[in-house]
Design an enzyme around this catalytic site. Structure first.
Site, PDB file in Angstrom:
ATOM      1  N   ASP A 267       1.229  -1.344  -0.399  1.00 42.77           N
ATOM      2  CA  ASP A 267      -0.115  -0.105   0.032  1.00 42.77           C
ATOM      3  C   ASP A 267       0.805   1.251   0.074  1.00 42.77           C
ATOM      4  O   ASP A 267       2.210   1.301  -0.041  1.00 42.77           O
ATOM      5  CB  ASP A 267      -1.383   0.387   1.323  1.00 42.77           C
ATOM      6  CG  ASP A 267      -1.942   0.748   0.980  1.00 42.77           C
ATOM      7  OD1 ASP A 267      -3.300   0.575   1.448  1.00 42.77           O
ATOM      8  OD2 ASP A 267      -1.907   1.716   0.120  1.00 42.77           O
TER       9      ASP A 267
HETATM   10  C1  GLC Z   1      -4.163   3.900  -0.637  1.00 38.30           C
HETATM   11  C2  GLC Z   1      -5.270   3.277  -0.190  1.00 38.30           C
HETATM   12  C3  GLC Z   1      -5.333   1.836  -1.180  1.00 38.30           C
HETATM   13  C4  GLC Z   1      -5.224   1.573  -2.359  1.00 38.30           C
HETATM   14  C5  GLC Z   1      -3.877   2.980  -2.791  1.00 38.30           C
HETATM   15  C6  GLC Z   1      -3.476   3.624  -3.974  1.00 38.30           C
HETATM   16  O1  GLC Z   1      -3.794   4.458   1.197  1.00 38.30           O
HETATM   17  O2  GLC Z   1      -5.242   2.627   1.177  1.00 38.30           O
HETATM   18  O3  GLC Z   1      -6.351   0.831  -0.792  1.00 38.30           O
HETATM   19  O4  GLC Z   1      -5.176   1.933  -3.112  1.00 38.30           O
HETATM   20  O5  GLC Z   1      -2.959   3.925  -1.274  1.00 38.30           O
HETATM   21  O6  GLC Z   1      -3.625   5.005  -4.598  1.00 38.30           O
END
Ligand code: GLC
Length: 728
Positions: A267
């Site tokens: 993430d």
């Molecule tokens: C965000 C979210 C995740 C998302 C990622 C990219 O913080 O936790 O679900 O896919 O970043 O945007």
């Protein structure tokens, strides 16, 4: 050339820096800057494009636009040393230009096949706009409504959640990953993000391995079986080990037990956050620990570019581990056909059938609306011959229709509640619309204007609830209630004595009170997306009998969280009837839901016959047929979500009071009876023992076929011990 051979040849040519580059993804500042989005954050597109040229980027995310994407891909393919194509990803969660209901709302339909259709339409739109990989479906099981990301999930139940997850993976990817309109799926967040303590976003998750395996892993395992080739490591820890540095999760379970061949992307800066967790001492340590644990792609932090070459040179990270991570990334790119066709899904001018997608959005939205109350048959409303006052901050609003994570939705196509109702009325002028208040604060004279409209009307529709900013990432709430100014509006309208229908917008279950709780009509409208107004009008005016059921429990009070129907038994359960002391309850409320999981009303009624079993004894390896007659005792056709629940009465680990093991949505004509049957096999009776091993234990089981998680009387059967059953 065979892809394995091509990958081997490429890998042999790659420098340590190029390998680290394939394992790095960054937000697509190039396309975002070109669109003028967030100019402060996206101010270095040329630097990023140079990094692409230098082989330091393996994929980009959250940009959009085929033409610009094609230009970037050309730089990667023609101007970098090895010409490895990029992967273009985005958070395409519930639609793109056409916005479908929140995943939570769509789960209320209890129609995985519908979710597959909306995911397929989403994939068609995303791949037409330069996106090849979506960071979806979000498959976290959310059991605490204070957590804002409940909105992106499929509710509190494991079985419903995994059915919706599989449907969305299939819908996104379609039958052929190499097709122009196939969108690579990414079930996330691996794992147990929905278990954050106290419903606090990004908080610790302290659960047993058995709970992890019973509750939080099934949707991932089933999603991978359905063909998902990527997953995303979560921000949270699991029992003290951060998911993004968790070898047990990313290597032992994912690759060891499940033989997962795909890739794990972190993430957003979750690898860097190992430092904040106190799990890594610095960026170099974080890069080392995450790679060694099984992470393949570092998102946004740049730690792999910065540290992997030196970590390998120092011998602290075996080069073969980095090579295997690069192989996984290249295999996924090969699976999408990017080596033969790097410009796939980057074709400017590809269009899609907007009208068909809007029709699907309306269908999905109306099937997501849950009716909780319909006192005195106030619903459906009449299309003519009555004056209606539509009151509330969401009456004409279009900004809050999409809900969270609706990046790039086409605002020009959003249909407000007002617009939908006017279009449905024979005389649109019979509708008076007054905001009455804003989401969180009063409007000068607004309350008086609202009450005047209510007094002049025959019936009031109150469009109230949460703004879309109240749910989604980093939106935990301590009090899961309707904002005070809106509650006051509802109380004032109730005091006029006018029949009132509440249309409740929300990204989570809410603790309802007063005039909202006692409204004559009460519809849970989640965030329904582009076709909100049309779908609500279909239900409000009787064009469609509401068929959705709650995918999560509505509590009596915020203080009951975390609250979920399939909770483990306790030694002092509250007996039915008059609450007793020294049994599980609160001083202020009992420990039951206001509205239970699976509950919902329609414009007709159903009655259930007794649960019938093909046998009262189940031998090892046999299956049990469980059925019940469901009768439509109302005056109009309707759909019923018939639910199958199970309870293992005595086991080596305390079992939930009930667990959903099946559901079927059936149309039944008025006066007709439908026999709904399910099969239960040994694999349905299992759970994870304290050891973490999956077991099935002989003994007594209760089984229900019911309209919700607290209704019905069970039938009883015995699972015979393996030895005994061999004598059958
Ligand atoms: C965000 C979210 C995740 C998302 C990622 C990219 O913080 O936790 O679900 O896919 O970043 O945007």
């Amino acid at each position: 050339m065979e892809s394995e051979e091509r990958i081997a040849v490429l890998l042999a040519k790659m420098t340590p820096a190029e390998k680290a580059g394939q394992l790095s993804t960054f937000s697509d500042k190039i396309r975002l800057a070109a669109l003028g989005i967030n100019p402060d954050a996206n101010k270095s597109p040329d630097e990023l494009l140079q990094a692409v040229r230098d082989g330091k980027v393996g994929s980009l995310f959250n940009g959009i636009g085929a033409a610009k994407g094609r230009e970037i891909q050309r730089v990667a393919v023609e101007e970098s040393r090895l010409g490895i194509p990029l992967l273009f990803a985005a958070d395409v969660i519930h639609g793109l230009r056409t916005v479908f209901p929140l995943p939570l709302g769509e789960a209320a339909s209890f129609e995985p096949e519908l979710a597959e259709q909306t995911a397929r339409a989403t994939a068609v739109e995303a791949t037409a706009m330069g996106i090849q990989w979506t960071f979806a479906p979000m498959v976290d099981v959310a059991r605490d409504q204070r957590w804002g990301r409940v909105a992106e999930a499929s509710g509190e139940d494991v079985h419903l959640g995994l059915k919706m997850a599989v449907a969305r993976v299939r819908g996104f990817q379609g039958p052929d990953l190499r097709a122009e309109d196939s969108l690579l799926a990414c079930p996330k967040h691996f794992a147990a993000y929905g278990g954050v303590a106290a419903g606090m976003e990004y908080n610790y998750v302290d659960i047993s391995e058995a709970t992890l395996r019973d509750v939080h892993l099934p949707a991932f395992e089933e999603s991978f079986k359905a063909g998902a080739l990527t997953t995303m490591s979560a921000f949270n820890d699991v029992a003290g080990v951060p998911a993004t540095g968790n070898k047990f999760l990313m290597t032992d379970v994912l690759r060891g037990e499940w033989r997962f061949k795909g890739l794990v992307v972190s993430d957003f800066t979750a690898d860097l956050e190992l430092i904040e967790h106190g799990f890594a001492k610095d960026g170099r340590d974080a890069a080392k620990k995450s790679l060694l644990a099984g992470l393949d792609i570092s998102m946004e932090s740049g730690l792999f570019n910065e540290h992997l070459p030196e970590l390998v040179a120092s011998g602290e990270v075996p080069g073969e581990l980095v090579d295997e991570a690069v192989r996984r990334v290249l295999r996924v790119k090969a699976a999408l056909g990017l080596f033969e066709n790097p410009y796939r899904s980057l074709a400017p001018g590809r269009s899609f059938d907007v009208a068909a997608h809007e029709a699907l959005a309306r269908e999905s939205a109306k099937r997501s609306i849950v009716m909780l109350r319909n006192e005195k048959g106030i619903l459906p409303l009449r299309r003519s011959g009555q004056k209606i006052a539509l009151i509330g901050p969401f009456a004409s609003d279009v900004r809050n229709l999409p809900g969270t994570w609706a990046l790039f939705g086409d605002q020009s196509r959003m249909v407000s509640i007002e617009a939908g109702m006017r279009a449905a009325l024979e005389s649109p002028e019979s509708l008076t619309v007054v905001r009455g208040c804003r989401t969180e604060d009063a409007i000068e004279g607004g309350l008086q204007e609202a009450l005047a409209a209510a007094e002049a009307a025959d019936v009031v529709v109150l469009a109230i609830g949460e703004a879309q900013s109240y749910s989604g990432e980093s939106q935990s709430r301590t009090q899961i209630v309707v904002p005070a100014v809106q509650q006051a509006l509802a109380e004032a309208v109730k005091a006029t004595g006018k029949p009132t229908v509440v249309v409740l917008k929300t990204g989570r279950a809410l603790a309802l009170s007063g005039a909202v709780k006692e409204a004559d009509g009460l519809l849970v409208a989640w965030f329904l997306g582009s076709q909100t107004g049309q779908a609500l009008a279909d239900v409000l005016f009787g064009g469609y009998s509401p068929s959705a059921r709650l995918p999560l429990s509505f509590p009596q009070d915020s203080g009951q969280q975390p609250f979920f129907y399939n909770h483990p038994r306790t030694g002092r359960p509250q007996p039915k009837g008059q609450p007793r002391d020294f049994k599980a309850r609160y001083r202020e409320v009992g420990n039951e839901a206001l509205y239970p999981f699976g509950f919902g009303l329609g414009y007709t009624r159903f009655e259930y016959g007794p649960v019938l079993l093909s046998s009262s004894r189940l031998a090892w390896g046999q299956t049990l047929r469980v059925s019940a007659a469901v009768r439509n005792v109302g005056k109009r056709t309707g759909e019923e979500v018939v639910q199958l629940y199970l309870h293992d009465c005595v086991a080596s680990r305390v079992r939930p009071v009930r667990e959903l093991k099946g559901f079927r949505k059936v149309w039944i004509e008025p006066g007709e009876t439908c026999t709904v049957a399910f099969s239960l096999g040994i694999e349905d009776l299992g759970f994870h023992a304290v050891s973490g091993q999956r077991v099935v234990e002989p003994g007594e089981f209760h089984v229900w076929i019911a309209p919700c998680a607290t209704a019905g009387e069970p039938a009883v059967f015995e699972l015979l011990p393996a030895a005994a059953s061999s004598k059958l």
